[in-house]
Design an enzyme around this catalytic site. Structure first.
Site, short mmCIF file in Angstrom:
data_model
loop_
_atom_site.label_atom_id
_atom_site.label_comp_id
_atom_site.label_asym_id
_atom_site.label_seq_id
_atom_site.Cartn_x
_atom_site.Cartn_y
_atom_site.Cartn_z
N ASP A 65 0.85 -1.18 0.00
CA ASP A 65 0.00 0.00 0.00
C ASP A 65 0.89 1.24 0.00
O ASP A 65 1.84 1.32 0.80
CB ASP A 65 -0.89 -0.03 1.25
CG ASP A 65 -1.99 1.02 1.21
OD1 ASP A 65 -2.64 1.15 0.16
OD2 ASP A 65 -2.19 1.70 2.23
N ILE A 66 0.60 2.18 -0.88
CA ILE A 66 1.36 3.43 -0.92
C ILE A 66 0.97 4.25 0.31
O ILE A 66 -0.20 4.49 0.56
CB ILE A 66 1.08 4.23 -2.21
CG1 ILE A 66 1.42 3.40 -3.44
CG2 ILE A 66 1.86 5.54 -2.20
CD1 ILE A 66 0.99 4.02 -4.75
N GLU A 109 -4.53 2.29 -4.63
CA GLU A 109 -3.09 2.44 -4.45
C GLU A 109 -2.46 1.18 -3.87
O GLU A 109 -1.37 1.22 -3.32
CB GLU A 109 -2.78 3.65 -3.56
CG GLU A 109 -3.15 3.50 -2.11
CD GLU A 109 -4.59 3.84 -1.77
OE1 GLU A 109 -4.90 3.89 -0.59
OE2 GLU A 109 -5.42 4.06 -2.69
#
Length: 195
Positions: A65-66, A109
């Site tokens: 996950d960003i 994302e």
């Protein structure tokens, strides 16, 4: 002189094959990032799972996950966010080198990596390569509470499939590990070892 009907039929068949290949490619590839999409991921995970269930081999999953991506979009705009996702997808492709591994956009994302025949040490090594690749990209992120460039949190889960397990168990374990990576400060990997 007209083409022979069998030649015409063969040419039509080849065109149909090409069209089917292009259609399947469109269904399995994420439009934005040009890597595998969630549908492709689900299909591959199920087939790899069945194979490793028979072979009694390890499978590792990285759920990534960003960090603070919503703030990234709020600060730089959605067009810049799309560019960021494309760059990160390329970093994944460069970091995950084996042809049997799969990098996919899981949604928004989030990215996911399937690593067949890979124990947790190997999965952690791949995760570190991904972190380094992202560090080298050095994409500015002024709104991040972690660093001044884009970072990732990575949850890692590893298991040898058994008949009483399903692929969703592996996904949930990776999700729990991702939650732990975020709780421990983000920009890191965390391993959840299933017994």
């Amino acid at each position: 002189m007209r083409n022979h009907p069998l030649i015409q039929q063969s040419e039509l068949y080849q065109k149909l094959q090409r069209a089917n290949y292009q259609l399947e490619n469109m269904v399995m590839i994420d439009d934005l990032t040009q890597i595998a999409n969630r549908r492709c991921f689900d299909h591959r995970l199920n087939s790899v799972w069945q194979y490793l269930l028979r072979e009694k081999g390890f499978i590792s999953l990285l759920l990534c996950d960003i960090d603070y991506f919503k703030q990234y979009n709020d600060t730089y705009g959605h067009a810049a966010g799309d560019d960021c996702l494309r760059l990160i997808a390329q970093a994944f492709k460069q970091s995950v080198k084996r042809s049997r591994d799969l990098v996919a956009r899981y949604g928004g994302e989030e990215f996911v990596v399937i690593l067949p025949n890979t124990a947790s040490d190997g999965a952690f090594y791949v995760a570190q390569n991904i972190h380094q690749a992202l560090e080298q990209l050095n994409i500015p992120h002024a709104a991040s509470a972690v660093k001044h460039h884009v970072t990732l949190s990575i949850g890692i889960a590893t298991v040898i499939p058994t008949p009483n397990m399903v692929p969703l168990d592996l996904i949930q374990a990776a999700d729990q590990a991702l939650y732990q990576a975020k709780a421990n400060g983000r920009d890191r990997s965390y391993i959840n070892r299933l017994s």
